[in-house]
Scaffold this motif. Structure first.
Motif, PDB file in Angstrom:
ATOM      1  N   GLU A 211     -36.464   2.359   5.625  1.00 33.17           N
ATOM      2  CA  GLU A 211     -37.826   1.969   5.989  1.00 33.17           C
ATOM      3  C   GLU A 211     -38.686   3.147   5.648  1.00 33.17           C
ATOM      4  N   GLU A 212     -38.226   4.364   6.241  1.00 32.85           N
ATOM      5  CA  GLU A 212     -38.857   5.529   5.865  1.00 32.85           C
ATOM      6  C   GLU A 212     -39.341   5.924   4.436  1.00 32.85           C
ATOM      7  N   ILE A 213     -37.907   5.631   3.745  1.00 30.34           N
ATOM      8  CA  ILE A 213     -38.015   5.913   2.077  1.00 30.34           C
ATOM      9  C   ILE A 213     -39.150   4.841   1.439  1.00 30.34           C
ATOM     10  N   TYR A 214     -39.008   3.640   2.036  1.00 35.04           N
ATOM     11  CA  TYR A 214     -40.092   2.635   1.260  1.00 35.04           C
ATOM     12  C   TYR A 214     -41.436   2.873   1.743  1.00 35.04           C
ATOM     13  N   LEU A 215     -41.579   3.609   3.130  1.00 35.08           N
ATOM     14  CA  LEU A 215     -43.109   3.962   3.272  1.00 35.08           C
ATOM     15  C   LEU A 215     -43.584   5.240   2.321  1.00 35.08           C
ATOM     16  N   VAL A 216     -42.752   6.194   2.301  1.00 38.75           N
ATOM     17  CA  VAL A 216     -42.815   7.520   1.330  1.00 38.75           C
ATOM     18  C   VAL A 216     -43.337   6.965  -0.073  1.00 38.75           C
ATOM     19  N   VAL A 217     -42.489   6.068  -0.582  1.00 38.94           N
ATOM     20  CA  VAL A 217     -42.457   5.718  -2.071  1.00 38.94           C
ATOM     21  C   VAL A 217     -43.706   4.656  -2.020  1.00 38.94           C
ATOM     22  N   ARG A 218     -43.874   4.013  -1.305  1.00 38.43           N
ATOM     23  CA  ARG A 218     -45.061   2.996  -1.262  1.00 38.43           C
ATOM     24  C   ARG A 218     -46.481   3.862  -1.261  1.00 38.43           C
ATOM     25  N   TRP A 219     -46.615   4.933  -0.402  1.00 41.15           N
ATOM     26  CA  TRP A 219     -47.716   5.756  -0.367  1.00 41.15           C
ATOM     27  C   TRP A 219     -47.678   6.628  -1.602  1.00 41.15           C
ATOM     28  N   ALA A 220     -46.711   7.282  -2.007  1.00 39.35           N
ATOM     29  CA  ALA A 220     -46.800   8.123  -3.083  1.00 39.35           C
ATOM     30  C   ALA A 220     -47.060   7.577  -4.588  1.00 39.35           C
ATOM     31  N   VAL A 221     -46.931   6.306  -4.748  1.00 40.61           N
ATOM     32  CA  VAL A 221     -47.040   5.772  -6.192  1.00 40.61           C
ATOM     33  C   VAL A 221     -48.555   5.210  -6.398  1.00 40.61           C
TER      34      VAL A 221
ATOM     35  N   PRO B 126     -52.047   5.618  -7.267  1.00 39.22           N
ATOM     36  CA  PRO B 126     -52.975   6.698  -7.756  1.00 39.22           C
ATOM     37  C   PRO B 126     -54.132   7.011  -7.142  1.00 39.22           C
ATOM     38  N   ALA B 127     -54.597   6.265  -6.245  1.00 43.74           N
ATOM     39  CA  ALA B 127     -55.790   6.769  -5.329  1.00 43.74           C
ATOM     40  C   ALA B 127     -55.474   7.839  -4.559  1.00 43.74           C
ATOM     41  N   HIS B 128     -54.327   7.772  -4.098  1.00 40.74           N
ATOM     42  CA  HIS B 128     -53.804   8.899  -3.325  1.00 40.74           C
ATOM     43  C   HIS B 128     -53.433  10.255  -3.717  1.00 40.74           C
ATOM     44  N   ALA B 129     -53.585  10.549  -5.135  1.00 39.81           N
ATOM     45  CA  ALA B 129     -53.047  11.503  -5.841  1.00 39.81           C
ATOM     46  C   ALA B 129     -53.687  12.797  -5.267  1.00 39.81           C
ATOM     47  N   GLU B 130     -55.125  12.871  -5.130  1.00 38.36           N
ATOM     48  CA  GLU B 130     -55.672  14.060  -4.554  1.00 38.36           C
ATOM     49  C   GLU B 130     -55.828  14.107  -2.944  1.00 38.36           C
ATOM     50  N   GLU B 131     -55.261  13.334  -2.245  1.00 35.40           N
ATOM     51  CA  GLU B 131     -55.344  13.191  -0.897  1.00 35.40           C
ATOM     52  C   GLU B 131     -53.964  13.815  -0.168  1.00 35.40           C
TER      53      GLU B 131
ATOM     54  N   VAL C 221     -45.633  10.207   6.628  1.00 36.58           N
ATOM     55  CA  VAL C 221     -44.819  10.203   5.346  1.00 36.58           C
ATOM     56  C   VAL C 221     -45.067  11.790   4.762  1.00 36.58           C
ATOM     57  N   ARG C 222     -45.407  12.671   5.339  1.00 38.29           N
ATOM     58  CA  ARG C 222     -45.597  13.936   4.681  1.00 38.29           C
ATOM     59  C   ARG C 222     -44.369  14.602   4.114  1.00 38.29           C
ATOM     60  N   ASN C 223     -43.347  14.765   5.282  1.00 37.83           N
ATOM     61  CA  ASN C 223     -42.146  15.298   4.639  1.00 37.83           C
ATOM     62  C   ASN C 223     -41.406  14.541   3.564  1.00 37.83           C
ATOM     63  N   GLY C 224     -41.437  13.379   3.490  1.00 37.13           N
ATOM     64  CA  GLY C 224     -40.765  12.549   2.611  1.00 37.13           C
ATOM     65  C   GLY C 224     -41.744  12.828   1.183  1.00 37.13           C
ATOM     66  N   CYS C 225     -42.755  12.845   1.151  1.00 40.25           N
ATOM     67  CA  CYS C 225     -43.612  13.132  -0.003  1.00 40.25           C
ATOM     68  C   CYS C 225     -43.349  14.540  -0.386  1.00 40.25           C
ATOM     69  N   LEU C 226     -43.344  15.572   0.404  1.00 39.55           N
ATOM     70  CA  LEU C 226     -42.913  16.831  -0.114  1.00 39.55           C
ATOM     71  C   LEU C 226     -41.561  16.833  -0.731  1.00 39.55           C
TER      72      LEU C 226
ATOM     73  N   LEU D  44     -40.061  14.369  -2.179  1.00 39.04           N
ATOM     74  CA  LEU D  44     -40.094  13.566  -3.556  1.00 39.04           C
ATOM     75  C   LEU D  44     -40.734  14.505  -4.378  1.00 39.04           C
ATOM     76  N   ALA D  45     -41.679  15.191  -4.286  1.00 37.61           N
ATOM     77  CA  ALA D  45     -42.363  16.102  -5.017  1.00 37.61           C
ATOM     78  C   ALA D  45     -41.577  16.909  -5.825  1.00 37.61           C
ATOM     79  N   GLU D  46     -40.550  17.671  -4.880  1.00 41.10           N
ATOM     80  CA  GLU D  46     -39.831  18.580  -5.058  1.00 41.10           C
ATOM     81  C   GLU D  46     -38.604  18.277  -5.954  1.00 41.10           C
TER      82      GLU D  46
END
Length: 69
Positions: free
Chosen positions: A3-13, A15-20, A26-31, A33-35
């Protein structure tokens, strides 16, 4: 965990979130994923595509996915 993975990917993909900044939950998961994510351009390498195809043939529980999926 899935569920955590799903939330991270769902937020990260989105496009409107690109500059946010990612939300706290989901911060740790996004970090991570980016790395650790490969750039989209890596899909021009057939070895990468075959690896992705192989990995998609399994569910998160590590059992084989359905053949028609």
């Amino acid at each position: 965990m899935p569920e955590e993975i799903y939330l991270v990917v769902r937020w990260a993909v989105v496009p409107a979130h690109a500059e946010e900044e990612p939300p706290r939950e989901v911060r740790n998961g996004c970090l991570w994923l980016a790395e650790n994510a490969l750039p989209l351009s890596s899909l021009t390498d057939s070895r990468v595509v075959l690896d992705v195809q192989y990995r998609l043939s399994f569910k998160l529980a590590r059992s084989p996915a359905a053949a028609e999926t």
